[in-house]
Design an enzyme around this catalytic site. Sequence first.
Site, mmCIF file in Angstrom:
data_model
loop_
_atom_site.group_PDB
_atom_site.id
_atom_site.type_symbol
_atom_site.label_atom_id
_atom_site.label_comp_id
_atom_site.label_asym_id
_atom_site.label_seq_id
_atom_site.Cartn_x
_atom_site.Cartn_y
_atom_site.Cartn_z
ATOM 1 N NE ARG A 102 -3.833 0.647 1.966
ATOM 2 C CZ ARG A 102 -5.046 0.722 2.508
ATOM 3 N NH1 ARG A 102 -5.246 1.441 3.596
ATOM 4 N NH2 ARG A 102 -6.070 0.082 1.975
ATOM 5 C CG HIS A 129 -8.462 0.177 -2.745
ATOM 6 N ND1 HIS A 129 -7.687 -0.927 -2.425
ATOM 7 C CD2 HIS A 129 -9.081 0.539 -1.585
ATOM 8 C CE1 HIS A 129 -7.825 -1.192 -1.128
ATOM 9 N NE2 HIS A 129 -8.656 -0.326 -0.607
ATOM 10 C CD GLN A 132 -13.063 -1.810 -0.443
ATOM 11 O OE1 GLN A 132 -12.263 -1.754 0.481
ATOM 12 N NE2 GLN A 132 -14.263 -2.348 -0.313
ATOM 13 C CG ASP A 219 -13.471 6.573 -1.057
ATOM 14 O OD1 ASP A 219 -13.485 6.411 0.181
ATOM 15 O OD2 ASP A 219 -12.417 6.488 -1.732
ATOM 16 C CB CYS A 259 -14.055 1.343 0.122
ATOM 17 S SG CYS A 259 -13.509 3.049 0.275
ATOM 18 N NE ARG A 287 -10.308 -5.113 0.657
ATOM 19 C CZ ARG A 287 -9.510 -4.120 1.104
ATOM 20 N NH1 ARG A 287 -10.057 -3.050 1.637
ATOM 21 N NH2 ARG A 287 -8.204 -4.184 0.965
HETATM 22 N N1 NVA Z 1 -9.895 6.844 -1.262
HETATM 23 C C1 NVA Z 1 -9.539 6.385 0.065
HETATM 24 C C2 NVA Z 1 -9.788 4.926 0.190
HETATM 25 C C3 NVA Z 1 -9.479 4.346 1.545
HETATM 26 C C4 NVA Z 1 -9.677 2.870 1.600
HETATM 27 C C5 NVA Z 1 -8.084 6.718 0.337
HETATM 28 O O1 NVA Z 1 -7.260 6.527 -0.580
HETATM 29 O O2 NVA Z 1 -7.767 7.159 1.436
HETATM 30 N N1 CP Z 2 -11.169 -0.011 2.575
HETATM 31 C C1 CP Z 2 -9.889 -0.106 2.992
HETATM 32 O O1 CP Z 2 -8.967 -0.354 2.222
HETATM 33 O O2 CP Z 2 -9.726 0.066 4.329
HETATM 34 P P1 CP Z 2 -8.347 0.257 5.096
HETATM 35 O O3 CP Z 2 -7.786 1.587 4.686
HETATM 36 O O4 CP Z 2 -8.743 0.200 6.534
HETATM 37 O O5 CP Z 2 -7.420 -0.864 4.724
#
Ligand code: NVA
Ligand code: CP
Length: 304
Positions: A102, A129, A132, A219, A259, A287
């Site tokens: 990540r 993502h 997800q 989101d 998500c 997930r």
């Molecule tokens: N768009 C959000 C998704 C979190 C799972 C982010 O990148 O923070």
């Molecule tokens: N939806 C998601 O990826 O959650 P986290 O940021 O908690 O991993």
Amino acid sequence: MKHLLKMLDLSQQEIFDILNLADKLKYQTKHNIPHRMLEGKTLGMIFQKASTRTRVSFETGMYQLGGYPLFLSANDLQIGRGEPVQDTARVLSRYLDCIMIRTFAQKEVEDLAEYGSIPIINGLTDFCHPCQVLADLLTIREYKANFDGLKMCYIGDGNNMANSLIVGGLKVGMDVSIACPDDYQPDKQVLDFAKDYKGFSMTNSPLEAAQDADVLLTDVWSSMGMESEIEKRKIAFNGYQINDEIMAAAHADAMVMHCLPAHRGEEITEKVFEAHANEIFDEAENRLHAQKAVMVKLMCPDEK
Ligand code: NVA
Ligand code: CP
């Protein structure tokens, strides 16, 4: 399938193969049927950003599959002090069977895949993502039986979730409508992909996008890494919210998904969130099942 870097890389068949295996693994998990398909395998999990769901579902999933997950905070790795990703990839390939990362830049994930010799899984970048969205598709299919004739609507920031939902939704055969402010549109690469699908539409009117939708998603207005823009974005996204008015435009049995983490009162009202908590938390659970399927496909490709 050698890696999971982005939804754009997957064929429709590969997506369905992952979803079908995820269904099977979910059944086995729920019925305590052992499925230790990754006995003796190791997964490295590199995190440059925070996580609840991704970390816990990968770690638990790997354990349930008989493998060993290593949590690798970027702050503690030499990569956090500037060791090139190309070298990190070649070193970690000598110890591990797979890496989940990540991070911010999609290029870092693509570089890991290029320079390493083991499968790489994208656990979220600024661009996309995919883990997800595979879980989201699994959830939609569970609730609606199949994707045929469904309209999926995403309201909000044209961010990593929007990019992956557009590609994933269109690839499995849904119509996809998007409502984003003009200055916050999805990535050009994604829009170039989507323009060939007649079921794709984009507007800056949430109400128009939600018309007759079967699945509504949103989101956060400010993703991880955009903390300095929070106040500016609250203004730009005013009105880009899933609320009663949006629900009235959608089909009466429309699902609502998120998500997570969610900001109630911003992209979604408390009322709509709680009315659809079953779908949202099934989505979060999925997930685990979707990612177990991805790991099995990558580390044990003959498994059906
Ligand atoms: N768009 C959000 C998704 C979190 C799972 C982010 O990148 O923070
Ligand atoms: N939806 C998601 O990826 O959650 P986290 O940021 O908690 O991993």
